[in-house]
Structure formats: C-alpha cells, structure tokens
Motif scaffolding. Structure first.
Motif, PDB file in Angstrom:
ATOM      1  N   TYR A   1       5.695  -7.612  -6.442  1.00 39.85           N
ATOM      2  CA  TYR A   1       4.449  -8.295  -6.795  1.00 39.85           C
ATOM      3  C   TYR A   1       4.703  -9.758  -7.171  1.00 39.85           C
ATOM      4  CZ  TYR A   1       1.803  -4.036  -6.328  1.00 39.85           C
ATOM      5  OH  TYR A   1       1.201  -2.909  -5.801  1.00 39.85           O
TER       6      TYR A   1
ATOM      7  N   VAL B   1      -3.272  -9.104  -8.538  1.00 38.72           N
ATOM      8  CA  VAL B   1      -1.830  -8.877  -8.454  1.00 38.72           C
ATOM      9  C   VAL B   1      -1.173  -9.099  -9.817  1.00 38.72           C
ATOM     10  CG1 VAL B   1       0.323  -9.595  -7.344  1.00 38.72           C
ATOM     11  CG2 VAL B   1      -1.764  -9.374  -5.982  1.00 38.72           C
TER      12      VAL B   1
ATOM     13  N   LEU C   1      -7.607 -12.301  -5.509  1.00 41.78           N
ATOM     14  CA  LEU C   1      -6.507 -11.385  -5.255  1.00 41.78           C
ATOM     15  C   LEU C   1      -5.321 -11.695  -6.163  1.00 41.78           C
ATOM     16  CD1 LEU C   1      -5.291  -9.065  -3.635  1.00 41.78           C
ATOM     17  CD2 LEU C   1      -4.697 -10.727  -1.845  1.00 41.78           C
TER      18      LEU C   1
ATOM     19  N   PHE D   1      -5.781  -1.950  -3.140  1.00 47.53           N
ATOM     20  CA  PHE D   1      -5.116  -2.560  -1.990  1.00 47.53           C
ATOM     21  C   PHE D   1      -5.614  -1.997  -0.661  1.00 47.53           C
ATOM     22  CE2 PHE D   1      -2.093  -3.842  -5.333  1.00 47.53           C
ATOM     23  CZ  PHE D   1      -2.294  -5.203  -5.193  1.00 47.53           C
TER      24      PHE D   1
ATOM     25  N   GLU E   1       2.376   1.948  -3.420  1.00 49.06           N
ATOM     26  CA  GLU E   1       1.432   2.512  -4.386  1.00 49.06           C
ATOM     27  C   GLU E   1       1.148   3.980  -4.121  1.00 49.06           C
ATOM     28  OE1 GLU E   1       0.831   1.261  -7.080  1.00 49.06           O
ATOM     29  OE2 GLU E   1       1.222  -0.858  -6.780  1.00 49.06           O
TER      30      GLU E   1
ATOM     31  N   HIS F   1      -4.378   1.211  -8.187  1.00 45.91           N
ATOM     32  CA  HIS F   1      -3.683   0.168  -7.435  1.00 45.91           C
ATOM     33  C   HIS F   1      -3.862   0.423  -5.943  1.00 45.91           C
ATOM     34  CE1 HIS F   1      -0.487  -0.516 -10.863  1.00 45.91           C
ATOM     35  NE2 HIS F   1      -1.718  -0.770 -11.261  1.00 45.91           N
TER      36      HIS F   1
ATOM     37  N   MET G   1       0.826  -1.190   0.000  1.00 46.07           N
ATOM     38  CA  MET G   1       0.000   0.000   0.000  1.00 46.07           C
ATOM     39  C   MET G   1       0.873   1.257   0.000  1.00 46.07           C
ATOM     40  SD  MET G   1      -3.143   0.788   2.562  1.00 46.07           S
ATOM     41  CE  MET G   1      -2.103   1.156   3.927  1.00 46.07           C
TER      42      MET G   1
END
Length: 175
Positions: free
Chosen positions: A101, A138, A134, A50, A4, A46, A1
């Motif tokens: 990622y 990703v 999820l 998240f 991003e 993004h 997080m």
C-alpha cells in the motif's frame, strides 16, 4: 484485490476455531473471537472497496475463488496445528500489505495510477469526507493493515510464551 481476498481468511478461521474452543471448554475468549472476526470483516471491506475500483472480470473472480479455497483449507490446518505460527505468518503478510500500500500511494502521488474519487462504500465504512479520493482510502486501509500486523504478532507472542489467547486481553475497538 487478490491480496485482500486471502487477507480476509485468517481472522475468520481464527475466530471460528476460537469460538468452537470457547464453546467446548465453557470459557471466555478475552475478546479474541471478536477481535479476529472484526479483522475478517475489515479485510472483507478492503476487498469490497477495491472491487468497486477495479471492476474485476469473471476470470479474476474465478481465480479469487480458487486461491481463497486453497488458502482457507491450508490456514485452517495450520491454525489447528500451530496457532503461534499461523498468527506470525499473518503478521508478516500484513507487513507485506503495508509495503504494497505504501508503493500504491507512491504510484498515486506520481500520477501513474489515477487518484479517482473514493467509492461510496469506503466513504461510508471509514466515515471519510464526501470528497475523499482513492489515496485517502489507501491511507486508511494501510493503517488497518498495520493494526492487523500488530494484533497478529501480539497473538503469536502470547502463544510463544506458552499461554492461550484467553490469558491476555485482545486489542479491541480500533475501527
């Protein structure tokens, strides 16, 4: 997080500064304003995705606010003095994001992180199937990061050749 939050800044700063330059010089940007603002919006999505997954606490949000404020000002100054360096650094940060990622996917595959259903915001934004997880999110986020890496290294290469961005067409329409 946190990654991003910072990642959403460069596209906005670059797009904003190119926008102002375009207005001052009465010239087109060859699509670079749009490309960089699309990158900023994509990185924001993004983060929004998240945040749905992580449900951050108030102190995490405060940390995001602080980190973003410091990074915005530092990147703004860097972009003014050396857009070539600014884009190159973002390219390398995006490479780190791809690695992060990839590790996230490995943890999902091992079951260390639960592969929960994808948030509705992600399904809508990336037009994913309704039963996406999820892991699917990703994967598309990692692909976005690869595109951002390539765009920023390309932008830096243009500057490295002694040209302005408006002398080469921006890569558009990836999303």
């Amino acid at each position: 997080m946190m990654l991003e939050t910072v990642a959403a800044v460069p596209g906005m700063v670059g797009g904003m500064l190119l926008h102002c330059k375009s207005l001052r010089k009465f010239q087109h940007s060859a699509g670079w304003i749009k490309a960089l603002l699309e990158e900023a919006e994509n990185e924001r999505m993004h983060l929004m995705t998240f945040m749905e997954v992580a449900q951050p606490k108030w102190y995490e949000k405060a940390l995001v606010f602080t980190v973003q404020g410091v990074f915005f000002n530092a990147y703004f100054l860097m972009y003014i003095f050396s857009p070539k360096l600014a884009h190159r650094i973002v390219g390398y940060l995006e490479e780190e994001a791809i690695h992060s990622y990839t590790e996230f996917i490995k943890e999902l595959d091992k079951g260390t992180i639960p592969n929960v259903p994808a948030p509705a915001i992600a399904i809508d934004y990336w037009r994913l199937p309704k039963d996406s997880t999820l892991r699917d999110v990703v994967l598309v986020v990692r692909a976005d990061e690869a595109h951002h890496r390539d765009v920023n290294h390309f932008a830096s290469d243009i500057h490295y050749q002694g040209k302005d961005l408006n002398e080469a067409a921006a890569p558009l329409g990836y999303h």
